[in-house]
Write an enzyme that holds these catalytic residues in place. Structure first.
Site, PDB file in Angstrom:
ATOM      1  N   SER A 163       0.851  -1.194   0.000  1.00 17.18           N
ATOM      2  CA  SER A 163       0.000   0.000   0.000  1.00 17.18           C
ATOM      3  C   SER A 163       0.880   1.236   0.000  1.00 17.18           C
ATOM      4  CB  SER A 163      -0.900   0.030   1.235  1.00 17.18           C
ATOM      5  OG  SER A 163      -1.598   1.256   1.323  1.00 17.18           O
TER       6      SER A 163
ATOM      7  N   TYR B 112      -1.666  -0.187  10.491  1.00 15.24           N
ATOM      8  CA  TYR B 112      -1.803  -0.435   9.059  1.00 15.24           C
ATOM      9  C   TYR B 112      -0.571   0.050   8.293  1.00 15.24           C
ATOM     10  CZ  TYR B 112      -3.825  -0.704   4.406  1.00 15.24           C
ATOM     11  OH  TYR B 112      -4.059  -1.016   3.093  1.00 15.24           O
TER      12      TYR B 112
END
Length: 264
Positions: free
Chosen positions: A145, A158
């Site tokens: 990501s 995250y």
């Protein structure tokens, strides 16, 4: 049995029941691939498999990727049925806002890392030895990501997990360089999926999941070592890397935070 170059791919995908994983499943099925589909939700997984071109040739494995024994058994079953795998995509991932000062968020940290990082290694591990014995292109694909490039306020678990994915895939790429197995890192920006639907902040360059899957499949076929999608977020990512800490902190310390997972 080994794959013959030119034959349709045999593709194993985790996190396949929705979002990026489901979009990749649809993309590869449309290309004639035989799929092994892994996700927790049996009903969604079965519905997806039934909707795909060549529905009868695909295999579903309803399981939690943090159950490494079940994941290894699924991998071994797919290899036995199809004679190997040409592409393995570790797409399973979860995202929750976290605050280190909140003790109740520590289990969330552990859960995010278990799904996003540990399960990726557990996904790839059963395939490496068989892939080394195969002919033709072979790919291990980690879904990272843009969030893994710099840490963001309220998203420590995250962001850190995706930074770990990038570093892990880079290490694995070096380990397997002589084997002919290509390790590909795909770093999505904002993709229109259920994971992003609850974000309470602007999402620049939001990309359709199907368009993402088509571009990701092209990068995987080329054996790209690292690709940010969409390309505009790749430009943003390069700028973020170059931004000095004092300026980064001034700009992003007031940014909106990701929604936390409320205790059960």
């Amino acid at each position: 049995m080994t794959a013959t170059p030119g034959q349709p791919d045999r593709v194993f995908i985790t996190g396949a029941s929705s979002g990026i994983g489901a979009a990749l499943a649809r993309e590869y099925a449309a290309r004639g691939a035989t799929l092994g589909l892994v996700a927790r939700r049996r009903e969604l997984l079965a519905s997806l498999a039934a909707s795909l071109p060549g529905a009868g040739r695909h295999h579903i494995y309803p399981l939690d990727v943090t159950d490494h024994a079940a994941l290894a058994a699924a991998a071994q079953d797919f290899i036995a049925r199809e004679g190997g795998a040409d592409i393995v995509i570790a797409s399973a991932g979860i995202s929750h806002g976290t605050l280190t000062e909140r003790p109740e968020d520590l289990p969330v940290f552990e859960s995010v890392f278990a799904t996003n990082v540990h399960a990726m290694a557990a996904t790839f591990a059963p395939f490496i030895a068989p892939m080394k014995a195969q002919a033709g292109p072979r790919r291990l694909v980690g879904i990272g990501s843009v969030a893994g490039i710099r840490g963001m306020r309220g998203a420590g678990a995250y962001c850190a997990s995706k930074a770990a994915v990038h570093s892990y895939c880079e290490s694995l790429r070096l380990e397997l360089r002589a084997s002919g197995i290509r390790v590909v890192t795909i770093a999505p920006g904002y993709i229109d999926t259920p994971m992003t639907s609850n974000n309470r902040f602007p999402m620049p360059f939001l990309m359709n999941a199907e368009r993402f899957a088509a571009q990701a499949a092209a990068a995987i076929a080329r054996g790209a070592s690292y690709r940010v999608l969409p390309w505009q977020m790749g430009f943003v990512a390069r700028l973020l890397r170059l931004l000095p800490n004092f300026l980064f902190d001034a700009v992003f310390s007031r940014a909106p935070t990701k929604q936390r997972k409320e205790p059960a």
